[in-house]
Design an enzyme around this catalytic site. Structure first.
Site, PDB file in Angstrom:
ATOM      1  N   SER A  91       0.811  -1.219   0.000  1.00 10.98           N
ATOM      2  CA  SER A  91       0.000   0.000   0.000  1.00 10.98           C
ATOM      3  C   SER A  91       0.844   1.268   0.000  1.00 10.98           C
ATOM      4  O   SER A  91       1.901   1.338   0.643  1.00 10.98           O
ATOM      5  CB  SER A  91      -0.872  -0.011   1.261  1.00 10.98           C
ATOM      6  OG  SER A  91      -1.407   1.268   1.501  1.00 10.98           O
TER       7      SER A  91
ATOM      8  N   TYR B 185      -1.495   0.280  10.648  1.00  9.53           N
ATOM      9  CA  TYR B 185      -1.784  -0.400   9.377  1.00  9.53           C
ATOM     10  C   TYR B 185      -0.591  -0.269   8.420  1.00  9.53           C
ATOM     11  O   TYR B 185      -0.138  -1.256   7.825  1.00  9.53           O
ATOM     12  CB  TYR B 185      -3.044   0.214   8.745  1.00  9.53           C
ATOM     13  CG  TYR B 185      -3.260  -0.166   7.292  1.00  9.53           C
ATOM     14  CD1 TYR B 185      -3.881  -1.364   6.951  1.00  9.53           C
ATOM     15  CD2 TYR B 185      -2.845   0.675   6.253  1.00  9.53           C
ATOM     16  CE1 TYR B 185      -4.084  -1.709   5.610  1.00  9.53           C
ATOM     17  CE2 TYR B 185      -3.037   0.339   4.920  1.00  9.53           C
ATOM     18  CZ  TYR B 185      -3.654  -0.857   4.610  1.00  9.53           C
ATOM     19  OH  TYR B 185      -3.840  -1.201   3.288  1.00  9.53           O
TER      20      TYR B 185
ATOM     21  N   GLU C 284       0.145   3.647   1.684  1.00 13.85           N
ATOM     22  CA  GLU C 284       0.152   4.088   3.086  1.00 13.85           C
ATOM     23  C   GLU C 284       1.540   3.860   3.704  1.00 13.85           C
ATOM     24  O   GLU C 284       1.912   4.521   4.672  1.00 13.85           O
ATOM     25  CB  GLU C 284      -0.934   3.310   3.852  1.00 13.85           C
ATOM     26  CG  GLU C 284      -1.140   3.689   5.303  1.00 13.85           C
ATOM     27  CD  GLU C 284      -1.859   5.011   5.564  1.00 13.85           C
ATOM     28  OE1 GLU C 284      -2.450   5.585   4.642  1.00 13.85           O
ATOM     29  OE2 GLU C 284      -1.812   5.476   6.715  1.00 13.85           O
TER      30      GLU C 284
HETATM   31  P1  NAP Z   1     -11.456  -4.662   1.881  1.00 13.38           P
HETATM   32  O1  NAP Z   1     -12.618  -4.338   0.991  1.00 13.38           O
HETATM   33  O2  NAP Z   1     -11.422  -4.073   3.251  1.00 13.38           O
HETATM   34  O3  NAP Z   1     -11.356  -6.257   1.989  1.00 13.38           O
HETATM   35  C1  NAP Z   1     -10.571  -6.869   2.980  1.00 13.38           C
HETATM   36  C2  NAP Z   1     -10.754  -8.371   2.868  1.00 13.38           C
HETATM   37  O4  NAP Z   1      -9.939  -9.010   3.866  1.00 13.38           O
HETATM   38  C3  NAP Z   1     -12.188  -8.853   3.100  1.00 13.38           C
HETATM   39  O5  NAP Z   1     -12.492  -9.838   2.137  1.00 13.38           O
HETATM   40  C4  NAP Z   1     -12.113  -9.487   4.485  1.00 13.38           C
HETATM   41  O6  NAP Z   1     -13.014 -10.559   4.654  1.00 13.38           O
HETATM   42  C5  NAP Z   1     -10.699 -10.048   4.453  1.00 13.38           C
HETATM   43  N1  NAP Z   1     -10.191 -10.378   5.782  1.00 13.38           N
HETATM   44  C6  NAP Z   1     -10.079  -9.566   6.865  1.00 13.38           C
HETATM   45  N2  NAP Z   1      -9.567 -10.236   7.907  1.00 13.38           N
HETATM   46  C7  NAP Z   1      -9.339 -11.516   7.482  1.00 13.38           C
HETATM   47  C8  NAP Z   1      -8.825 -12.687   8.092  1.00 13.38           C
HETATM   48  N3  NAP Z   1      -8.444 -12.713   9.374  1.00 13.38           N
HETATM   49  N4  NAP Z   1      -8.729 -13.815   7.361  1.00 13.38           N
HETATM   50  C9  NAP Z   1      -9.134 -13.826   6.063  1.00 13.38           C
HETATM   51  N5  NAP Z   1      -9.648 -12.749   5.424  1.00 13.38           N
HETATM   52  C10 NAP Z   1      -9.751 -11.604   6.128  1.00 13.38           C
HETATM   53  O7  NAP Z   1     -10.090  -4.240   1.175  1.00 13.38           O
HETATM   54  P2  NAP Z   1      -9.815  -3.857  -0.367  1.00 13.38           P
HETATM   55  O8  NAP Z   1     -10.059  -2.398  -0.541  1.00 13.38           O
HETATM   56  O9  NAP Z   1     -10.463  -4.840  -1.252  1.00 13.38           O
HETATM   57  O10 NAP Z   1      -8.222  -4.029  -0.421  1.00 13.38           O
HETATM   58  C11 NAP Z   1      -7.638  -5.282  -0.719  1.00 13.38           C
HETATM   59  C12 NAP Z   1      -6.212  -5.309  -0.204  1.00 13.38           C
HETATM   60  O11 NAP Z   1      -5.446  -4.272  -0.805  1.00 13.38           O
HETATM   61  C13 NAP Z   1      -6.081  -5.096   1.311  1.00 13.38           C
HETATM   62  O12 NAP Z   1      -4.992  -5.872   1.749  1.00 13.38           O
HETATM   63  C14 NAP Z   1      -5.749  -3.617   1.439  1.00 13.38           C
HETATM   64  O13 NAP Z   1      -5.050  -3.374   2.623  1.00 13.38           O
HETATM   65  C15 NAP Z   1      -4.886  -3.424   0.203  1.00 13.38           C
HETATM   66  N6  NAP Z   1      -4.895  -2.083  -0.386  1.00 13.38           N
HETATM   67  C16 NAP Z   1      -6.070  -1.494  -0.698  1.00 13.38           C
HETATM   68  C17 NAP Z   1      -6.071  -0.239  -1.314  1.00 13.38           C
HETATM   69  C18 NAP Z   1      -7.358   0.440  -1.684  1.00 13.38           C
HETATM   70  O14 NAP Z   1      -7.310   1.657  -1.937  1.00 13.38           O
HETATM   71  N7  NAP Z   1      -8.468  -0.265  -1.769  1.00 13.38           N
HETATM   72  C19 NAP Z   1      -4.835   0.389  -1.601  1.00 13.38           C
HETATM   73  C20 NAP Z   1      -3.650  -0.276  -1.265  1.00 13.38           C
HETATM   74  C21 NAP Z   1      -3.683  -1.523  -0.678  1.00 13.38           C
HETATM   75  P3  NAP Z   1     -14.408 -10.473   5.489  1.00 13.38           P
HETATM   76  O15 NAP Z   1     -15.468 -10.257   4.452  1.00 13.38           O
HETATM   77  O16 NAP Z   1     -14.462 -11.791   6.130  1.00 13.38           O
HETATM   78  O17 NAP Z   1     -14.275  -9.321   6.440  1.00 13.38           O
HETATM   79  N1  GDD Z   2     -12.412   7.389   6.075  1.00 10.34           N
HETATM   80  C1  GDD Z   2     -12.512   8.722   6.233  1.00 10.34           C
HETATM   81  N2  GDD Z   2     -13.615   9.241   6.828  1.00 10.34           N
HETATM   82  N3  GDD Z   2     -11.500   9.492   5.778  1.00 10.34           N
HETATM   83  C2  GDD Z   2     -11.635  10.832   5.916  1.00 10.34           C
HETATM   84  C3  GDD Z   2     -12.750  11.426   6.500  1.00 10.34           C
HETATM   85  C4  GDD Z   2     -13.794  10.588   6.991  1.00 10.34           C
HETATM   86  O1  GDD Z   2     -14.796  11.018   7.537  1.00 10.34           O
HETATM   87  N4  GDD Z   2     -12.578  12.764   6.474  1.00 10.34           N
HETATM   88  C5  GDD Z   2     -11.400  13.014   5.906  1.00 10.34           C
HETATM   89  N5  GDD Z   2     -10.817  11.836   5.556  1.00 10.34           N
HETATM   90  C6  GDD Z   2      -9.475  11.697   4.965  1.00 10.34           C
HETATM   91  C7  GDD Z   2      -8.570  10.782   5.793  1.00 10.34           C
HETATM   92  O2  GDD Z   2      -8.053  11.498   6.930  1.00 10.34           O
HETATM   93  C8  GDD Z   2      -7.515  10.425   4.751  1.00 10.34           C
HETATM   94  O3  GDD Z   2      -6.532  11.432   4.701  1.00 10.34           O
HETATM   95  C9  GDD Z   2      -8.303  10.448   3.429  1.00 10.34           C
HETATM   96  O4  GDD Z   2      -9.562  11.075   3.709  1.00 10.34           O
HETATM   97  C10 GDD Z   2      -8.557   9.055   2.836  1.00 10.34           C
HETATM   98  O5  GDD Z   2      -9.101   8.230   3.846  1.00 10.34           O
HETATM   99  P1  GDD Z   2      -9.658   6.743   3.511  1.00 10.34           P
HETATM  100  O6  GDD Z   2     -10.641   6.808   2.405  1.00 10.34           O
HETATM  101  O7  GDD Z   2     -10.095   6.155   4.803  1.00 10.34           O
HETATM  102  O8  GDD Z   2      -8.384   6.005   2.893  1.00 10.34           O
HETATM  103  P2  GDD Z   2      -6.874   5.878   3.409  1.00 10.34           P
HETATM  104  O9  GDD Z   2      -6.025   6.693   2.466  1.00 10.34           O
HETATM  105  O10 GDD Z   2      -6.738   6.149   4.839  1.00 10.34           O
HETATM  106  O11 GDD Z   2      -6.589   4.331   3.200  1.00 10.34           O
HETATM  107  C11 GDD Z   2      -7.005   3.648   2.009  1.00 10.34           C
HETATM  108  O12 GDD Z   2      -5.983   3.730   1.031  1.00 10.34           O
HETATM  109  C12 GDD Z   2      -4.752   3.058   1.393  1.00 10.34           C
HETATM  110  C13 GDD Z   2      -3.770   3.280   0.229  1.00 10.34           C
HETATM  111  O13 GDD Z   2      -3.192   4.532   0.325  1.00 10.34           O
HETATM  112  C14 GDD Z   2      -7.331   2.211   2.410  1.00 10.34           C
HETATM  113  O14 GDD Z   2      -7.930   1.559   1.329  1.00 10.34           O
HETATM  114  C15 GDD Z   2      -6.064   1.466   2.796  1.00 10.34           C
HETATM  115  O15 GDD Z   2      -6.379   0.083   3.009  1.00 10.34           O
HETATM  116  C16 GDD Z   2      -5.064   1.599   1.632  1.00 10.34           C
HETATM  117  O16 GDD Z   2      -3.871   0.907   1.912  1.00 10.34           O
END
Ligand code: NAP
Ligand code: GDD
Length: 374
Positions: A166, A190, A168
């Site tokens: 990520s 995280y 992050e």
């Molecule tokens: P998500 O919607 O939050 O999905 C997370 C998944 O992990 C769910 O299927 C959840 O299953 C599963 N999980 C949680 N705890 C588990 C456990 N103990 N054993 C097995 N499965 C478990 O996340 P996403 O947005 O699809 O992201 C996918 C991956 O990419 C994550 O690793 C996230 O950190 C990473 N990532 C995401 C982003 C983004 O912007 N979306 C960016 C960078 C990296 P349940 O349904 O059982 O809860």
């Molecule tokens: N969630 C949330 N809720 N975020 C808020 C809010 C609120 O009410 N108000 C402002 N924000 C700001 C957060 O402080 C952050 O700076 C930004 O919006 C994005 O927040 P999220 O959408 O929660 O995403 P994230 O950047 O913290 O994390 C996501 O992206 C990562 C990759 O950069 C997640 O998907 C992580 O799992 C992923 O790794």
């Protein structure tokens, strides 16, 4: 005996792939017809898009699901007729070994994690266990099942492993935009757990010669995004205000900037990374950054509203340590694996707001939005 809930029932409602991937037909279906993929986190946003995408590429797709009565399994079955489900948990080493043994995958995509950043302060140890040590357990399952050790390297046809790293991890960024060489300075438990998983993946590649890569993905969104993340919180908030269910939307830091892309584009990058000749990590993002305020502007305009009339800042959503600005330099991915995003920020936000307006006006709830048309 491994616990397995293989579900091969086809959903007659899904005779055609979703709209977002109809243009992604495989170039040579015959060559990859028999490939098997195991996806952890298949019930999440990315897991569902990746499963759909791999199915159109001719893969047999297996997904790891946890829990006795996981409510998202029903939604997943509605969305994906051809997915096969295996029970397992990233906290349970034995279940992962059983899953790999049973599926005999060609590719493993480790997408499971606790992925909501604020939760990682509330449950830091659990986040370390699932998001960090979970990577170790999946890698160990592959290593053990493949008979790999320090003195026995993987043979041809080894299992290929993708780790969901990520942006992050860049946290308090040392340079902008961020590349594969930018040092990490994570700002949340995280981010620290993801950095552990990232380095461990690199270490298994270097120690055992495994084909193990990490995609350093920047924020990617869709109508399937969890309602706790800011893009979806806003698209749902706009829809509720437009339809008269609510008047206010409470948010945290509006000046934070992110590089937001479409999840459907990003799962293509995961697949391309496992198709390389050599295992190499890539940064995946759009190269364009927007603030939460920009996001509000676009989202509220889609519904002919002004966000200043409705948004209230609330200290409850301010994080103990913030990542102020993220912006990817995806040029290496473009050059070496030919990946480029197809959907721009404005189109993505309009799609999310329109999907939530449709969902809520037809009586649906955010938790049911997983089976959307996208
Ligand atoms: P998500 O919607 O939050 O999905 C997370 C998944 O992990 C769910 O299927 C959840 O299953 C599963 N999980 C949680 N705890 C588990 C456990 N103990 N054993 C097995 N499965 C478990 O996340 P996403 O947005 O699809 O992201 C996918 C991956 O990419 C994550 O690793 C996230 O950190 C990473 N990532 C995401 C982003 C983004 O912007 N979306 C960016 C960078 C990296 P349940 O349904 O059982 O809860
Ligand atoms: N969630 C949330 N809720 N975020 C808020 C809010 C609120 O009410 N108000 C402002 N924000 C700001 C957060 O402080 C952050 O700076 C930004 O919006 C994005 O927040 P999220 O959408 O929660 O995403 P994230 O950047 O913290 O994390 C996501 O992206 C990562 C990759 O950069 C997640 O998907 C992580 O799992 C992923 O790794």
């Amino acid at each position: 005996m491994p616990i397995c809930c293989r579900d091969e029932a086809r959903n007659p409602a899904r005779s055609r792939p979703s709209a977002w991937l109809r243009r992604d037909r495989p170039p040579n279906l015959e060559a990859i017809l028999s490939r098997r993929a195991l996806i952890t986190g298949i019930t999440g946003q990315d897991g569902s898009y990746l499963a759909e995408y791999l199915a159109t590429q001719g893969y047999e797709v297996y997904g790891l699901v946890r829990g006795q009565q996981n409510p998202r399994v029903r939604q997943l079955r509605q969305l994906l007729g051809e997915v096969r489900l295996i029970r397992g948990d990233l906290l349970d080493q034995g279940s992962l070994i059983s899953a790999v043994e049973r599926v005999q995958p060609d590719e493993v995509y480790n997408l499971a994690a606790i992925s909501y950043v604020p939760m990682s302060w509330q449950q830091a140890e659990l986040t370390a266990d699932v998001t960090g040590l979970g990577v170790l357990r999946v890698l160990e399952a592959i290593r053990v099942c493949s008979g790999i050790s320090a003195s026995r390297s993987p043979g041809r046809g080894q299992i290929r492993f993708y780790q969901a790293s990520s942006s992050e991890m860049f946290g308090m960024v040392r340079e902008s935009p961020q590349t594969e060489q930018t040092p990490f300075h994570p700002r949340s438990p995280y981010g620290v757990a993801k950095a552990y998983g990232h380095f461990l993946t690199q270490n298994y590649r270097e120690s055992y010669g495994m084909f193990a890569v990490s995609g350093i993905l920047f924020n990617h969104e869709s109508p399937r995004r969890g309602a706790e993340f800011v893009t979806r919180k806003i698209s749902l908030g706009v829809a509720k205000i437009k339809l008269g269910y609510e008047r206010q939307l409470r948010l945290g830091n509006l000046s934070a900037r992110r590089d937001w892309g479409f999840a459907g584009d990003y799962v293509r990058a995961m697949h391309l990374m496992l198709g390389q000749d050599e295992p190499v990590d890539y940064v995946i993002g759009t190269g364009v950054t927007h603030s939460v305020e920009d996001l509000l502007d676009h989202a509220f305009k889609v519904a002919d509203l002004d966000w200043r009339d409705h948004v209230v800042t609330d200290a409850a959503f301010i994080r103990p340590a913030e990542v102020d600005k993220l912006c990817a330099d995806p040029s290496a991915a473009r050059e070496h694996i030919g990946w480029e995003p197809k959907m721009a920020f404005e189109e993505l936000i309009a799609m999310m707001v329109e999907a939530d307006l449709e969902l809520l006006s037809s009586g649906g709830h955010a938790e049911e939005s997983f089976g959307d048309a996208w």
